[in-house]
Design an enzyme around this catalytic site. Structure first.
Site, PDB file in Angstrom:
ATOM      1  N   TYR A 126       5.501   2.326   7.354  1.00  0.00           N
ATOM      2  CA  TYR A 126       6.329   1.335   6.750  1.00  0.00           C
ATOM      3  C   TYR A 126       5.709   0.527   5.859  1.00  0.00           C
ATOM      4  CZ  TYR A 126       9.776   2.215  10.688  1.00  0.00           C
ATOM      5  OH  TYR A 126      10.622   2.769  11.346  1.00  0.00           O
ATOM      6  N   LYS A 173      -0.894  10.210  17.786  1.00  0.00           N
ATOM      7  CA  LYS A 173      -0.655  11.681  17.331  1.00  0.00           C
ATOM      8  C   LYS A 173      -1.802  12.166  16.683  1.00  0.00           C
ATOM      9  CE  LYS A 173       1.947  15.254  17.865  1.00  0.00           C
ATOM     10  NZ  LYS A 173       2.309  15.971  19.071  1.00  0.00           N
ATOM     11  N   ASP A 206       4.724  12.152  21.530  1.00  0.00           N
ATOM     12  CA  ASP A 206       5.713  13.039  21.902  1.00  0.00           C
ATOM     13  C   ASP A 206       5.610  13.068  23.557  1.00  0.00           C
ATOM     14  OD1 ASP A 206       3.306  14.253  21.621  1.00  0.00           O
ATOM     15  OD2 ASP A 206       3.941  16.328  20.936  1.00  0.00           O
ATOM     16  N   ASP A 234      13.635   1.648  20.845  1.00  0.00           N
ATOM     17  CA  ASP A 234      14.909   1.861  21.345  1.00  0.00           C
ATOM     18  C   ASP A 234      14.952   2.951  22.407  1.00  0.00           C
ATOM     19  OD1 ASP A 234      15.213   0.390  18.803  1.00  0.00           O
ATOM     20  OD2 ASP A 234      16.912   2.121  18.298  1.00  0.00           O
TER      21      ASP A 234
END
Ligand code: NAD
Length: 341
Positions: A126, A173, A206, A234
């Site tokens: 971001y 990750k 993941d 979320d």
């Protein structure tokens, strides 16, 4: 009683003004020494004056003690403006986004989940560094610095210690993003050695997305980079209740901003059915932050009680009511609780 508190109030776009007006109503009811300073930024400001947020807006925000913010629209695609939320987080140095998730009875997909997600708020994917090479190739730069990693990881361990939490899980990750996530993981390991009283582990993002559904009890405090934190929160909102009831604090060394985690919900804006619970719970976190812990507890309890009444709740949580009926129920609950304390 603490001194008077100046609160920058950003109504935002879409359902923002509706839920902000409901939230200010319940804050007014608590009769605290608040001075509300309204700051209009976002889509309407951009249409009116060509800038979604200006340096003057930022100065006004910085002159306040805390910020209570509604959701702000960020249009998709080129030729529009940069996220106002990301701009404020960066400008005010609000590097830690703290999102507590606890299963709400009657709403949660999985009972007894109690996880705090701490998201790095200022860099990662971001950072806003994106460009095209010709028409057919687009590049985005993922910025990860040792300094920001150390800051967020130390924040997470300190948070765990202060709040009686037992474990911190660093989410990454690093098998694929060997440099950026690799650095985050390297720093996580180093910082964890300073906190022998807090257990530490790490996991791929993941696998975490899966485990949150299958065995959420393995998590206590999760700390992660910007985009991963955005997505996992979320998911956690869905697991523990609903996107409309999740709250967050954006914290830095000098400033703090409180907001619901959801967006502007353009599909229901103006219909009077937006759920104000997330913003009200964010306001409760704000009350705690400025030293009104009794009122923070009262507001939180009133919102949780109102959420059990289907008759007054908004449709997103299976209710038959609207923003006004929910707000009235919160005010009733507050009134009952305040008359006995
Ligand atoms: P969204 O959160 O606005 O909406 C997703 C779904 O959840 C919609 O169906 C919506 O109706 C529902 N919903 C969300 N909040 C609700 C509430 N309080 N009550 C009832 N239903 C609710 O996500 P989106 O559609 O991806 O984003 C819309 C806009 O919001 C975009 O412009 C995005 O950039 C912006 N946004 C802003 C913030 C912020 O200001 N912090 C955060 C996320 C998204």
């Amino acid at each position: 009683m603490p001194r008077s508190v100046k609160v920058a109030v950003i109504p935002g776009d879409g359902i923002g003004p509706e839920i902000m007006s409901a939230t200010v109503k319940v804050l007014d009811f608590l009769k605290l020494p608040f001075e509300f300073v309204r700051v209009n930024v976002g889509r309407k400001a951009w249409e009116k004056r060509g800038a979604a947020i200006t340096d003057e807006d930022l100065d006004v925000i910085k002159s306040c003690d805390v910020v209570l913010k509604g959701p702000v629209e960020t249009p998709v695609g080129r030729g529009t403006y940069r996220s106002v939320t990301v701009t404020i987080r960066k400008e005010l140095g609000l590097y830690a986004n703290v999102r507590p998730f606890r299963s709400i009875e009657g709403l949660a997909l999985i009972p007894n989940v109690d996880i705090v997600l701490i998201r790095e708020n200022t860099e990662g994917l971001y950072s806003g560094i994106e460009f095209r090479i010709g028409e057919d190739t687009a590049l985005g730069i993922r910025v990860i610095t040792r300094q920001a990693c150390e800051r967020i990881l130390r924040f997470a361990f300190e948070y765990a210690r202060r709040n009686g939490r037992k474990k911190v899980t660093a989410v990454h990750k690093a098998n694929i993003l060997k440099e950026t996530c690799g650095l985050f993981l390297e720093v996580a390991k180093e910082v964890s050695t300073e906190y022998s009283d807090i257990a530490y582990d790490h996991a791929h993002v993941d696998a975490v997305a899966y485990d949150l559904l299958k065995r959420p009890e393995r998590f206590d405090v999760i700390v992660t980079t910007n985009l991963f934190g955005d997505i996992l929160s979320d998911e956690l909102a869905g697991i523990t209740g609903s996107i409309g009831v999740a709250a967050s604090a954006n914290v830095g060394d000098k400033y703090a901003m409180f907001e619901a985690i959801h967006g502007t919900a353009p599909d229901i804006a103006g219909k009077g059915i937006a759920n104000p619970a997330g913003l009200m719970l964010a306001a409760s976190m704000m009350l705690n932050h400025v030293g009104f812990s009794r009122e923070a507890d009262l507001l939180r309890s009133a919102v949780m009680r109102a959420l059990t009444m289907k008759k007054v709740c908004t449709p997103d949580v299976g209710g038959r009511g609207n923003t006004d009926t929910f707000t009235s129920a919160v005010l009733d609950e507050l009134s009952k609780m305040m008359s006995v304390v």
